[in-house]
Write a protein that holds these residues in place. Structure first.
Motif, PDB file in Angstrom:
ATOM      1  N   PHE A 145       0.863  -1.171   0.000  1.00  0.00           N
ATOM      2  CA  PHE A 145       0.000   0.000   0.000  1.00  0.00           C
ATOM      3  C   PHE A 145       0.906   1.230   0.000  1.00  0.00           C
ATOM      4  CE2 PHE A 145      -4.343  -1.533   1.010  1.00  0.00           C
ATOM      5  CZ  PHE A 145      -4.074  -2.868   1.252  1.00  0.00           C
ATOM      6  N   ARG A 146       0.314   2.369  -0.287  1.00  0.00           N
ATOM      7  CA  ARG A 146       1.082   3.613  -0.216  1.00  0.00           C
ATOM      8  C   ARG A 146       0.186   4.741   0.278  1.00  0.00           C
ATOM      9  NH1 ARG A 146       2.091   4.839  -6.691  1.00  0.00           N
ATOM     10  NH2 ARG A 146      -0.071   5.413  -7.216  1.00  0.00           N
ATOM     11  N   GLN A 147       0.840   5.719   0.879  1.00  0.00           N
ATOM     12  CA  GLN A 147       0.107   6.870   1.390  1.00  0.00           C
ATOM     13  C   GLN A 147       0.885   8.130   1.083  1.00  0.00           C
ATOM     14  OE1 GLN A 147      -0.959   6.608   5.549  1.00  0.00           O
ATOM     15  NE2 GLN A 147      -2.575   8.125   5.292  1.00  0.00           N
ATOM     16  N   ALA A 148       0.265   8.983   0.281  1.00  0.00           N
ATOM     17  CA  ALA A 148       0.844  10.278  -0.051  1.00  0.00           C
ATOM     18  C   ALA A 148       0.375  11.311   0.977  1.00  0.00           C
ATOM     19  CB  ALA A 148       0.422  10.692  -1.453  1.00  0.00           C
ATOM     20  N   PRO A 149       1.110  12.404   1.135  1.00  0.00           N
ATOM     21  CA  PRO A 149       0.712  13.418   2.117  1.00  0.00           C
ATOM     22  C   PRO A 149      -0.710  13.915   1.872  1.00  0.00           C
ATOM     23  CG  PRO A 149       2.925  13.846   1.326  1.00  0.00           C
ATOM     24  CD  PRO A 149       2.378  12.728   0.475  1.00  0.00           C
ATOM     25  N   GLY A 150      -1.504  13.918   2.915  1.00  0.00           N
ATOM     26  CA  GLY A 150      -2.866  14.416   2.825  1.00  0.00           C
ATOM     27  C   GLY A 150      -3.848  13.485   2.149  1.00  0.00           C
ATOM     28  N   LYS A 151      -3.412  12.268   1.844  1.00  0.00           N
ATOM     29  CA  LYS A 151      -4.303  11.328   1.152  1.00  0.00           C
ATOM     30  C   LYS A 151      -4.474  10.053   1.968  1.00  0.00           C
ATOM     31  CE  LYS A 151      -3.419  12.914  -3.543  1.00  0.00           C
ATOM     32  NZ  LYS A 151      -3.094  12.501  -4.939  1.00  0.00           N
ATOM     33  N   GLN A 152      -5.499   9.300   1.605  1.00  0.00           N
ATOM     34  CA  GLN A 152      -5.742   8.020   2.240  1.00  0.00           C
ATOM     35  C   GLN A 152      -4.703   7.003   1.778  1.00  0.00           C
ATOM     36  OE1 GLN A 152      -8.227   7.303   4.371  1.00  0.00           O
ATOM     37  NE2 GLN A 152      -9.993   8.623   3.941  1.00  0.00           N
ATOM     38  N   ARG A 153      -4.455   6.018   2.640  1.00  0.00           N
ATOM     39  CA  ARG A 153      -3.590   4.927   2.234  1.00  0.00           C
ATOM     40  C   ARG A 153      -4.311   4.120   1.155  1.00  0.00           C
ATOM     41  NH1 ARG A 153      -0.411   1.716   6.885  1.00  0.00           N
ATOM     42  NH2 ARG A 153      -0.183   3.923   7.443  1.00  0.00           N
ATOM     43  N   GLU A 154      -3.597   3.812   0.062  1.00  0.00           N
ATOM     44  CA  GLU A 154      -4.241   3.134  -1.056  1.00  0.00           C
ATOM     45  C   GLU A 154      -3.495   1.852  -1.433  1.00  0.00           C
ATOM     46  OE1 GLU A 154      -4.243   5.602  -4.551  1.00  0.00           O
ATOM     47  OE2 GLU A 154      -2.059   5.566  -4.745  1.00  0.00           O
ATOM     48  N   PHE A 155      -4.271   0.929  -1.972  1.00  0.00           N
ATOM     49  CA  PHE A 155      -3.737  -0.345  -2.418  1.00  0.00           C
ATOM     50  C   PHE A 155      -2.844  -0.145  -3.637  1.00  0.00           C
ATOM     51  CE2 PHE A 155      -3.580  -4.751  -3.450  1.00  0.00           C
ATOM     52  CZ  PHE A 155      -3.770  -4.849  -4.826  1.00  0.00           C
ATOM     53  N   VAL A 156      -1.742  -0.894  -3.686  1.00  0.00           N
ATOM     54  CA  VAL A 156      -0.843  -0.861  -4.830  1.00  0.00           C
ATOM     55  C   VAL A 156      -0.819  -2.226  -5.539  1.00  0.00           C
ATOM     56  CG1 VAL A 156       1.552  -0.583  -5.581  1.00  0.00           C
ATOM     57  CG2 VAL A 156       0.614   0.927  -3.812  1.00  0.00           C
ATOM     58  N   ALA A 157      -0.562  -3.288  -4.766  1.00  0.00           N
ATOM     59  CA  ALA A 157      -0.469  -4.624  -5.370  1.00  0.00           C
ATOM     60  C   ALA A 157      -0.530  -5.679  -4.280  1.00  0.00           C
ATOM     61  CB  ALA A 157       0.830  -4.777  -6.151  1.00  0.00           C
ATOM     62  N   PHE A 158      -0.994  -6.882  -4.646  1.00  0.00           N
ATOM     63  CA  PHE A 158      -0.851  -8.012  -3.742  1.00  0.00           C
ATOM     64  C   PHE A 158      -0.348  -9.230  -4.499  1.00  0.00           C
ATOM     65  CE2 PHE A 158      -4.147 -10.916  -4.931  1.00  0.00           C
ATOM     66  CZ  PHE A 158      -5.369 -10.275  -5.046  1.00  0.00           C
ATOM     67  N   ALA A 188      -3.115  -2.153  -8.705  1.00  0.00           N
ATOM     68  CA  ALA A 188      -3.956  -0.991  -8.912  1.00  0.00           C
ATOM     69  C   ALA A 188      -3.774  -0.510 -10.349  1.00  0.00           C
ATOM     70  CB  ALA A 188      -3.563   0.116  -7.938  1.00  0.00           C
ATOM     71  N   ASP A 189      -4.822   0.057 -10.915  1.00  0.00           N
ATOM     72  CA  ASP A 189      -4.733   0.520 -12.301  1.00  0.00           C
ATOM     73  C   ASP A 189      -3.624   1.547 -12.482  1.00  0.00           C
ATOM     74  OD1 ASP A 189      -8.341   0.462 -12.984  1.00  0.00           O
ATOM     75  OD2 ASP A 189      -6.817  -1.118 -13.072  1.00  0.00           O
ATOM     76  N   SER A 190      -3.381   2.342 -11.455  1.00  0.00           N
ATOM     77  CA  SER A 190      -2.403   3.418 -11.570  1.00  0.00           C
ATOM     78  C   SER A 190      -0.963   2.922 -11.714  1.00  0.00           C
ATOM     79  CB  SER A 190      -2.497   4.340 -10.354  1.00  0.00           C
ATOM     80  OG  SER A 190      -2.270   3.609  -9.167  1.00  0.00           O
ATOM     81  N   VAL A 191      -0.710   1.657 -11.348  1.00  0.00           N
ATOM     82  CA  VAL A 191       0.665   1.145 -11.418  1.00  0.00           C
ATOM     83  C   VAL A 191       0.798  -0.025 -12.380  1.00  0.00           C
ATOM     84  CG1 VAL A 191       1.017   1.879  -9.024  1.00  0.00           C
ATOM     85  CG2 VAL A 191       0.478  -0.524  -9.519  1.00  0.00           C
ATOM     86  N   LYS A 192      -0.315  -0.479 -12.917  1.00  0.00           N
ATOM     87  CA  LYS A 192      -0.289  -1.650 -13.799  1.00  0.00           C
ATOM     88  C   LYS A 192       0.634  -1.397 -14.988  1.00  0.00           C
ATOM     89  CE  LYS A 192      -4.261  -3.466 -13.703  1.00  0.00           C
ATOM     90  NZ  LYS A 192      -5.698  -3.771 -13.918  1.00  0.00           N
ATOM     91  N   GLY A 193       1.485  -2.369 -15.268  1.00  0.00           N
ATOM     92  CA  GLY A 193       2.426  -2.236 -16.370  1.00  0.00           C
ATOM     93  C   GLY A 193       3.729  -1.568 -15.988  1.00  0.00           C
ATOM     94  N   ARG A 194       3.789  -0.956 -14.802  1.00  0.00           N
ATOM     95  CA  ARG A 194       5.012  -0.280 -14.349  1.00  0.00           C
ATOM     96  C   ARG A 194       5.613  -0.951 -13.113  1.00  0.00           C
ATOM     97  NH1 ARG A 194       4.760   4.735 -12.451  1.00  0.00           N
ATOM     98  NH2 ARG A 194       2.611   4.570 -11.698  1.00  0.00           N
ATOM     99  N   PHE A 195       4.780  -1.499 -12.251  1.00  0.00           N
ATOM    100  CA  PHE A 195       5.231  -2.131 -11.006  1.00  0.00           C
ATOM    101  C   PHE A 195       5.057  -3.641 -11.111  1.00  0.00           C
ATOM    102  CE2 PHE A 195       4.333   1.598  -7.841  1.00  0.00           C
ATOM    103  CZ  PHE A 195       5.049   2.454  -8.670  1.00  0.00           C
ATOM    104  N   THR A 196       5.968  -4.364 -10.452  1.00  0.00           N
ATOM    105  CA  THR A 196       5.888  -5.817 -10.395  1.00  0.00           C
ATOM    106  C   THR A 196       6.137  -6.279  -8.968  1.00  0.00           C
ATOM    107  OG1 THR A 196       6.734  -6.015 -12.656  1.00  0.00           O
ATOM    108  CG2 THR A 196       6.795  -7.994 -11.287  1.00  0.00           C
ATOM    109  N   ILE A 197       5.188  -7.042  -8.436  1.00  0.00           N
ATOM    110  CA  ILE A 197       5.335  -7.606  -7.105  1.00  0.00           C
ATOM    111  C   ILE A 197       5.796  -9.055  -7.236  1.00  0.00           C
ATOM    112  CG2 ILE A 197       2.898  -8.298  -6.948  1.00  0.00           C
ATOM    113  CD1 ILE A 197       3.014  -7.588  -3.944  1.00  0.00           C
ATOM    114  N   SER A 198       6.693  -9.462  -6.369  1.00  0.00           N
ATOM    115  CA  SER A 198       7.187 -10.835  -6.381  1.00  0.00           C
ATOM    116  C   SER A 198       7.560 -11.229  -4.959  1.00  0.00           C
ATOM    117  CB  SER A 198       8.394 -10.971  -7.315  1.00  0.00           C
ATOM    118  OG  SER A 198       9.465 -10.144  -6.876  1.00  0.00           O
TER     119      SER A 198
END
Length: 124
Positions: free
Chosen positions: A37-50, A61-71
């Protein structure tokens, strides 16, 4: 009790890459889903990947799809997040978390063990 420690954050230029690590030093880790998960200043903690326990399924998450890889490497009790083509909007504190049950989820409340977070800052 499960203890998670994130590392690998830092300052990077837009378009660059970072690899985050989440190491479990105590408790059961390898048989449960783990998420970032990630949390930017002033924002809610949001899901990134599982990733499920054996790495057989990942969701992003759609915002990171194709750029991030979880392993994960269960022999090392470690989960990774490879981040490429970073954007300024990826700037946040990144947290890893272990699910409370064997069922993976994109919802924060499904995870009951959290690391302390690692800062990722992307600049132009």
């Amino acid at each position: 009790q499960v203890r998670l420690v994130e590392s690998g954050g830092g300052l990077v230029l837009a378009g660059g890459s970072l690899r985050l690590s989440c190491a479990a030093s105590e408790g059961t880790f390898s048989t449960y889903p783990v998420a970032w998960f990630r949390q930017a200043p002033g924002k809610q903690r949001e899901f990134v990947a599982f990733i499920v326990w054996n790495g057989g399924r990942t969701v992003y998450a759609d915002s990171v799809k194709g750029r991030f890889t979880i392993s994960r490497d269960n022999a090392k009790n470690t989960v990774y997040l490879q981040m490429t083509n970073l954007k300024t909007e990826d700037t946040a504190v990144y947290y890893c978390a272990r699910a409370g049950t064997p069922l993976p989820s994109t919802v924060r409340v499904a995870y009951n063990y959290w690391g302390q977070g690692t800062q990722v800052t992307v600049t132009v």
